[in-house]
Design an enzyme around this catalytic site. Structure first.
Site, PDB file in Angstrom:
ATOM      1  N   ILE A  70       1.031  -1.009   0.139  1.00  0.00           N
ATOM      2  CA  ILE A  70       0.070  -0.041  -0.064  1.00  0.00           C
ATOM      3  C   ILE A  70       0.918   1.246  -0.047  1.00  0.00           C
ATOM      4  CG2 ILE A  70      -2.117  -0.927   1.070  1.00  0.00           C
ATOM      5  CD1 ILE A  70      -1.334  -0.270   3.743  1.00  0.00           C
ATOM      6  N   ASP A  71       0.374   2.393  -0.423  1.00  0.00           N
ATOM      7  CA  ASP A  71       1.322   3.473  -0.637  1.00  0.00           C
ATOM      8  C   ASP A  71       1.936   4.046   0.488  1.00  0.00           C
ATOM      9  OD1 ASP A  71       0.371   3.569  -3.214  1.00  0.00           O
ATOM     10  OD2 ASP A  71      -1.165   5.183  -2.931  1.00  0.00           O
ATOM     11  N   LYS A  72       2.917   4.707   0.611  1.00  0.00           N
ATOM     12  CA  LYS A  72       3.682   5.154   1.845  1.00  0.00           C
ATOM     13  C   LYS A  72       2.731   5.923   2.617  1.00  0.00           C
ATOM     14  CE  LYS A  72       7.124   8.368   3.149  1.00  0.00           C
ATOM     15  NZ  LYS A  72       8.209   9.525   2.743  1.00  0.00           N
TER      16      LYS A  72
END
Length: 256
Positions: A70-72
């Site tokens: 999942i994105d940062k």
């Protein structure tokens, strides 16, 4: 690539663990695995510190146990595989889109229709390689099912919607790109949001909470899958992180 993954002592919020899988609640701001510029404080560094070699190596030495990302700046639930058998079983579920993933987000304005299915191709943005974009011609198929839970409408706040997204595919930045495609963006999104949102008259407390958001208001709330060895359906839920919850509570109070 001779780079070696260094263990880092970083506290992990482990929601569930057995011999085959881990379910981790990833905090905002943490990168999942090493890549351009981020080599030390990633989830992978934390995993290898805690679990040593008790993780799958299907995706190579830099991504121990990492089945998906999942994105940062997105928080929430992530599955980690402890062995290669589990990794392949979970990987297949991701490929077959049978993993159930729900995300909660806050977006500017109202998305029409209030619920629906967005199906597009997503590819890299040619002008900016860090960003993704909806394409008519090429890219990977991306499907987001979304539902508006509530529209907040108060006198000193702009219209904001609380939206739940169910992902059928998990493309890079998928929800953020799809919301942009629908003419909106997530609160706090520095990459896909409007550069500087202008308000005529604005509630001061709302503005403070908005600027306290680290990155986009997007949280991986629930995750369901077939356990690789027990072969039964398991489901996990995770609470919204503090800054997201605080903003949401305030919107509920300010909303008429």
């Amino acid at each position: 690539d001779t780079y070696k993954l260094l263990p880092s002592k970083i506290k992990l919020d482990v929601q569930f663990e057995d011999d085959d899988v881990l379910v981790v609640n990833k905090p905002k701001g943490m990168v999942v695995h090493p890549g351009a510029g981020n080599y030390q404080n990633t989830l992978a560094n934390a995993l290898v510190y805690k679990y040593k070699n008790k993780l799958s190596n299907t995706n190579g030495d830099l991504r121990p146990g990492i089945v998906h990302r999942i994105d940062k700046e997105t928080s929430g639930l992530l599955i980690v595989a402890k062995n290669n058998f589990s990794h392949s079983k979970l990987g297949k579920q991701f490929n077959d889109h049978t993993i159930k993933r729900k995300y909660t987000c806050l977006v500017w304005g109202v998305i029409r229709p209030l619920e629906g299915r967005i199906e597009t191709l997503i590819s890299r943005n040619k002008k900016n390689r860090q960003l993704m974009t909806v394409s008519d011609l090429n890219g990977k198929k991306a499907i987001t099912n979304y539902k508006t839970i509530k529209v907040f409408n108060g006198k000193d706040i702009p219209k904001i919607s609380l939206i739940e997204c169910k992902l059928e595919t998990g493309r890079t930045h998928q929800i953020r790109v799809h919301m942009k495609y629908k003419g909106s963006s997530l609160l706090g999104d520095k990459q896909y949001g409007k550069k500087n949102v202008k308000f005529k008259k604005i509630n001061k407390e709302f503005l403070l909470n908005l600027s306290a958001l680290n990155g986009q208001a997007l949280h991986a709330t629930s995750l369901g899958f077939i356990h690789p060895t027990k072969k039964k359906w398991v489901n996990f839920e995770s609470k919204l992180p503090y800054d997201f919850k605080k903003l949401l509570n305030l919107l509920q109070n300010l909303s008429s």
